[in-house]
Design an enzyme around this catalytic site. Structure first.
Site, PDB file in Angstrom:
ATOM      1  N   ARG B 236       0.645  -1.080  -0.014  1.00  0.00           N
ATOM      2  CA  ARG B 236      -0.078   0.258  -0.185  1.00  0.00           C
ATOM      3  C   ARG B 236       0.824   1.173   0.082  1.00  0.00           C
ATOM      4  NH1 ARG B 236      -3.693  -2.132  -1.617  1.00  0.00           N
ATOM      5  NH2 ARG B 236      -5.736  -2.265  -0.896  1.00  0.00           N
ATOM      6  N   GLU B 265      -3.162   8.015  -5.748  1.00  0.00           N
ATOM      7  CA  GLU B 265      -3.337   7.404  -7.080  1.00  0.00           C
ATOM      8  C   GLU B 265      -4.384   8.052  -8.089  1.00  0.00           C
ATOM      9  OE1 GLU B 265      -3.622   3.274  -6.349  1.00  0.00           O
ATOM     10  OE2 GLU B 265      -1.462   3.246  -5.479  1.00  0.00           O
ATOM     11  N   HIS B 282      -0.121   0.582  -9.807  1.00  0.00           N
ATOM     12  CA  HIS B 282      -0.915  -0.463  -8.776  1.00  0.00           C
ATOM     13  C   HIS B 282      -1.447  -1.596  -9.568  1.00  0.00           C
ATOM     14  CE1 HIS B 282      -3.509  -0.388  -4.958  1.00  0.00           C
ATOM     15  NE2 HIS B 282      -3.324  -1.507  -5.462  1.00  0.00           N
TER      16      HIS B 282
END
Lengths: 327, 327
Positions: B236, B265, B282
């Site tokens: 994370r 993000e 990601h």
């Protein structure tokens, strides 16, 4: 005082032992002063005075040998012998040794890393992110694809072994002599190269450059592969035709490629225009441990030769046969 | 007719089954029309009318829930719960489910690929070769380095498993609750995080973002790592302080990093200036098979909820406890 020319670079960078071995044996040496892979002419101009070449992948041809009046031994740092005219060496009574096992773990591990990066488009996302672009790309896991290994020798077998931890992918294999012992350990199918081109999602090459494998993969073979296939060459430049690979990928065929070896090195060709083609600078064997082992083994062999001890890494007869038959 | 808001994107791209599940259950749905990770405000403005959120990693806060008067269930596509205010959800009687197992194989495999690429500087050579520069870079094999895994749960354990095929690296592990069963299979040392920072050559994070792990790795921890250490974060954003990582790498510390997850993000920050830092968008869970499984599982759970069937992926009490205690 016997003299050794060390052509391969880098050399002795991470461990000075090879130099010490030479010094202790009273062997004078010169490390390639151009600090790059030598051309045939460059080597021919440099070689006159030396008894031994501790060699990289530069061409050691008749022309080179004709200028090397004292040359009695070539000790290859690595595995491929495509660069050495073995028959010309034999005619001149020049011994040839190599270190075929040392680079294998490093090449196999690089290959696995390339497979995993290509399957997840790490190189594409990395390049986009460094340009400030965010795009979540889909990928595939190794267990979900069909792997095709062409050449299942020292390196191909080690690649197979390293796929084990990633589930049980479907694996297609091809070699001149199928090694059926491997079938007990893996879910393998021994098939033709053509079948691998057609059915594999990832194709990885682990075979030597010979007259038979030169240009083995051209436009026709590339276009016969799946549209989203991936091809990896950590073996030798020239097995895949570089121009054809460029044209085919430029036109959108293949989802990725990784090329570590080139027709002419240092490489400066057009594949650098293809973002989804990973390019590395002939780094298959460049793990510190394997590189040191290769350099030490090749140097030990040169020392053995120059001190009249029996060789341990002499090139086996079948390698001469390959060149004799123009295979 | 119940209504589901699907915030995570991409969704239903590779397999339409999630849409069919909703349609067959008579559930109306809307896929995130902004096609990016939503901010708190964007979600708050969008959510008013929906009974269920099939959620990505966007913040689902008190502010969002206050605007979501009909919301009765949050079904997370994936594992982390740092984005959901679980206690606020419980107060409002909003059920929360997740799919903790589905992404694990994909994240673990990406992590291994990143380890192998970083160890051999594939990303650096690739970038140099695409700029026409040839430089043979030394690397290390996995078996030659000390690996440090922080967080040995679903994903960390799978990372361990996938290192098996690469020899027997020295592995340092850290977790809140050491899983001593693993010691039979691996050469492990259970140590403190500080010991991992000091001794590991590769450090890989596989733990949730909580108040305890937020900014866990700052300048002090980064500078305490070996000069040529490698750090990987596929867990994370925020566990490693991004600004500190940038400053430390800019100053030449660490030989490489791979960052797949970010504070905010889509990421557009300064790490893009650091060539030896691999950046991906990601993509840990983005293998087609795992992504499809996550989407189907999360959708099935939403359908179960809306059709009055017992839930299967309800978030366990300890996840609430983590947030309750501010851990």
């Amino acid at each position: 005082m016997p003299k050794a020319l060390i052509t391969t670079v880098p050399f002795g960078d991470k461990n000075r032992l090879p130099f010490e071995l030479l010094e202790n044996a009273g062997i004078e040496y010169l490390v390639n002063p151009l600090n790059k892979k030598l051309t045939e002419n460059e080597l021919a101009e440099m070689v006159a005075d030396f008894d031994v070449i501790i060699a990289g992948t530069e061409q050691i041809t008749v022309k080179v040998m004709d200028r090397a009046s004292k040359l009695k031994m070539i000790s290859r740092v690595g595995i491929g012998l495509d660069s050495v005219d073995l028959l010309a060496a034999k005619e001149r009574g020049i011994s040839v040794s190599y270190t075929p096992d040392a680079p294998a773990p490093a090449v196999a591990e690089l290959t696995l890393g390339l497979m995993l990066s290509l399957l997840r488009s790490v190189h594409v996302s990395n390049s986009e992110m460094h340009d400030g672009r965010w795009r979540r790309l889909f990928g595939r896991r190794l267990a979900e694809v069909t792997i095709g290994i062409i050449g299942v020798g020292r390196i191909g077998t080690r690649v197979l072994n390293r796929t084990k931890a990633f589930g049980t992918p479907q694996i297609l294999v091809n070699d001149v002599m199928p090694n059926l012992k491997l079938d007990r350990e893996f879910k393998l199918e021994w098939v033709s190269k053509e079948t691998i081109y057609q059915r594999a999602d990832i194709i990885s090459l682990h075979l030597p450059l010979t007259h038979l494998t030169k240009n083995m993969i051209r436009k026709e073979q590339l276009l016969g592969m799946k549209e989203d296939a991936i091809i990896i060459n950590t073996a030798r430049g020239g097995i895949i035709n570089e121009q054809d690979l460029y044209n085919v990928m430029l036109a959108g065929h293949l989802s990725g490629a990784a090329i570590d070896v080139f027709d002419f090195e240092p490489y400066t060709g057009q594949l650098s225009e293809i973002q989804r083609c990973i390019l590395t600078a002939h780094m298959g064997s460049m793990s510190v441990d394997c590189r040191i082992r290769m350099e030490i083994e090749a140097t030990e062999e040169a020392v053995r030769f120059l001190t009249g001890t029996a060789l341990e890494g002499g090139v086996p007869e079948n390698e001469f046969e390959v060149q004799r038959q123009g295979l």
